[in-house]
Motif scaffolding. Sequence first.
Motif, PDB file in Angstrom:
ATOM      1  N   SER A 128      47.593  30.614  34.203  1.00 57.26           N
ATOM      2  CA  SER A 128      47.149  30.717  32.812  1.00 57.26           C
ATOM      3  C   SER A 128      46.760  32.140  32.432  1.00 57.26           C
ATOM      4  O   SER A 128      46.339  32.403  31.309  1.00 57.26           O
ATOM      5  N   GLU A 129      46.893  33.067  33.396  1.00 58.06           N
ATOM      6  CA  GLU A 129      46.611  34.485  33.165  1.00 58.06           C
ATOM      7  C   GLU A 129      45.174  34.713  32.693  1.00 58.06           C
ATOM      8  O   GLU A 129      44.907  35.495  31.788  1.00 58.06           O
ATOM      9  N   THR A 130      44.215  34.000  33.298  1.00 59.75           N
ATOM     10  CA  THR A 130      42.814  34.180  32.921  1.00 59.75           C
ATOM     11  C   THR A 130      42.062  34.933  34.014  1.00 59.75           C
ATOM     12  O   THR A 130      41.072  34.469  34.536  1.00 59.75           O
ATOM     13  N   LYS A 131      42.567  36.083  34.359  1.00 60.15           N
ATOM     14  CA  LYS A 131      41.954  36.991  35.334  1.00 60.15           C
ATOM     15  C   LYS A 131      41.701  36.327  36.678  1.00 60.15           C
ATOM     16  O   LYS A 131      40.580  36.011  37.035  1.00 60.15           O
ATOM     17  N   PRO A 132      42.766  36.084  37.448  1.00 59.70           N
ATOM     18  CA  PRO A 132      42.586  35.592  38.810  1.00 59.70           C
ATOM     19  C   PRO A 132      42.132  36.742  39.699  1.00 59.70           C
ATOM     20  O   PRO A 132      41.698  37.782  39.210  1.00 59.70           O
ATOM     21  N   LEU A 133      42.248  36.575  41.021  1.00 64.50           N
ATOM     22  CA  LEU A 133      41.840  37.634  41.946  1.00 64.50           C
ATOM     23  C   LEU A 133      42.896  38.741  41.905  1.00 64.50           C
ATOM     24  O   LEU A 133      43.946  38.640  42.533  1.00 64.50           O
ATOM     25  N   VAL A 134      42.621  39.786  41.136  1.00 62.42           N
ATOM     26  CA  VAL A 134      43.597  40.857  40.945  1.00 62.42           C
ATOM     27  C   VAL A 134      43.191  42.090  41.743  1.00 62.42           C
ATOM     28  O   VAL A 134      42.011  42.372  41.916  1.00 62.42           O
ATOM     29  N   SER A 135      44.188  42.809  42.219  1.00 63.88           N
ATOM     30  CA  SER A 135      43.939  44.014  42.994  1.00 63.88           C
ATOM     31  C   SER A 135      43.653  45.182  42.058  1.00 63.88           C
ATOM     32  O   SER A 135      44.360  45.413  41.085  1.00 63.88           O
ATOM     33  N   THR A 136      42.555  45.899  42.350  1.00 64.37           N
ATOM     34  CA  THR A 136      42.212  47.105  41.588  1.00 64.37           C
ATOM     35  C   THR A 136      42.069  48.288  42.540  1.00 64.37           C
ATOM     36  O   THR A 136      41.259  49.178  42.325  1.00 64.37           O
ATOM     37  N   SER A 137      42.848  48.247  43.612  1.00 63.54           N
ATOM     38  CA  SER A 137      42.722  49.251  44.676  1.00 63.54           C
ATOM     39  C   SER A 137      42.977  50.658  44.145  1.00 63.54           C
ATOM     40  O   SER A 137      43.845  50.880  43.296  1.00 63.54           O
ATOM     41  N   LYS A 138      42.170  51.608  44.645  1.00 62.01           N
ATOM     42  CA  LYS A 138      42.361  53.003  44.275  1.00 62.01           C
ATOM     43  C   LYS A 138      41.797  53.905  45.365  1.00 62.01           C
ATOM     44  O   LYS A 138      40.880  53.524  46.091  1.00 62.01           O
ATOM     45  N   GLU A 139      42.374  55.083  45.476  1.00 60.70           N
ATOM     46  CA  GLU A 139      41.926  56.094  46.438  1.00 60.70           C
ATOM     47  C   GLU A 139      41.853  55.546  47.858  1.00 60.70           C
ATOM     48  O   GLU A 139      40.934  55.851  48.620  1.00 60.70           O
ATOM     49  N   GLY A 140      42.803  54.692  48.210  1.00 59.70           N
ATOM     50  CA  GLY A 140      42.891  54.190  49.569  1.00 59.70           C
ATOM     51  C   GLY A 140      41.917  53.094  49.926  1.00 59.70           C
ATOM     52  O   GLY A 140      41.895  52.626  51.065  1.00 59.70           O
ATOM     53  N   VAL A 141      41.095  52.648  48.954  1.00 61.13           N
ATOM     54  CA  VAL A 141      40.134  51.571  49.202  1.00 61.13           C
ATOM     55  C   VAL A 141      40.637  50.294  48.539  1.00 61.13           C
ATOM     56  O   VAL A 141      40.926  50.278  47.337  1.00 61.13           O
ATOM     57  N   ALA A 142      40.763  49.220  49.334  1.00 65.04           N
ATOM     58  CA  ALA A 142      41.242  47.950  48.801  1.00 65.04           C
ATOM     59  C   ALA A 142      40.136  47.293  47.987  1.00 65.04           C
ATOM     60  O   ALA A 142      39.060  46.994  48.511  1.00 65.04           O
ATOM     61  N   GLN A 143      40.395  47.066  46.696  1.00 68.58           N
ATOM     62  CA  GLN A 143      39.413  46.469  45.812  1.00 68.58           C
ATOM     63  C   GLN A 143      40.044  45.331  45.016  1.00 68.58           C
ATOM     64  O   GLN A 143      41.232  45.379  44.679  1.00 68.58           O
ATOM     65  N   TYR A 144      39.212  44.333  44.708  1.00 65.61           N
ATOM     66  CA  TYR A 144      39.682  43.176  43.954  1.00 65.61           C
ATOM     67  C   TYR A 144      38.628  42.780  42.929  1.00 65.61           C
ATOM     68  O   TYR A 144      37.431  43.072  43.092  1.00 65.61           O
ATOM     69  N   CYS A 145      39.090  42.116  41.867  1.00 68.61           N
ATOM     70  CA  CYS A 145      38.168  41.624  40.842  1.00 68.61           C
ATOM     71  C   CYS A 145      38.539  40.193  40.472  1.00 68.61           C
ATOM     72  O   CYS A 145      39.734  39.857  40.380  1.00 68.61           O
TER      73      CYS A 145
END
Length: 333
Positions: A41-58
């Motif tokens: 439904s595209e309501t912000k699932p666990l999305v990757s926001t990785s940057k600068e070599g650090v794995a991040q999720y929201c």
Amino acid sequence: MTRLPSKLRDFLMVQKRFTAQPSFSNALGLSPKHILQKDDSETKPLVSTSKEGVAQYCYRYAVPNHACVKSIDGRDDVFPTSAILAVFDDLTTLAIVNEDKNARPGVSTSLSANLSPYGMTRLPKAGDELDIFVKVIKIGKTFGFTEAEAVCSETGAVIAIGKHTKFLNTGSLLQKVILGPTILPIASRAASMYQPNDSNATNTISMSDLFRLDPSREKQDGSILVLRKEHMNPMGTCHGGAIAMAMEQFASKTLTESGKGSLLQNLRLQSMSINYISTAHEHLLFSSENSFQFESSAMIDVRVSGDHGRKTADGVLHYVCIDDTLREISSRL
């Protein structure tokens, strides 16, 4: 259009196929079915926001009504500190699965959460939306290390932060083969062809009912929790987040029975830290060997044993009274 990382979607598809029964993740609203539906439904699932070599999720998390419990003073229905910790448990595990080349979910060894001044005075309530940010600090051959942060979606204020360490070198040979990089995509496609009968998997049981503790026959001041499917993780053992919520219920009960009513009025669980020792399948026995109560705070050491008396977990819970100074600091955030 899917926004979940493809590897994580494959993992959730396989997990959904074999874990249709009620589970604690389902009670939290974080079952594979819930997360996959959010993705569709595209309501912000666990999305990757990785940057600068650090794995991040929201992940955008909406607090379910049935997941709220009475505050220690009995005045409000809130999403307690231990429930936030349970959400951290599930989402950091999924982040590790996506970052680990063998998609190993592992087992928890330590888990902690700390409320911010904002969180102390504004615990989430039913319907509130939280943005959960997860960082994967390191994944090695044996351990995975993560951090998490819960932020109020409306104000952007930090509610809580947490840390989670997992032992990864576990699981059956079959599990390791299925979750390996070659077989997992094939297993996911096969799982999508066989939809389980999950008509009974919807779990709306209240957390208050799920964590109703009974007096222990083994320890005079102890309490026992008989485990059911709703307490379990996908591996069929008690979920680490469920142990955390039962710990908070036991500690709150201990404080309530202490008779210090004036202390309870403004008391909040500011932090909790848990070490996990072994798994449990049938019941949990809670006891406290050390309890310290002061004028404006309290600290309780909770010991947990499981099947056949095996040590299962131990935790330290630190309660702090909300005063005018803390309210003033919180109002500026």
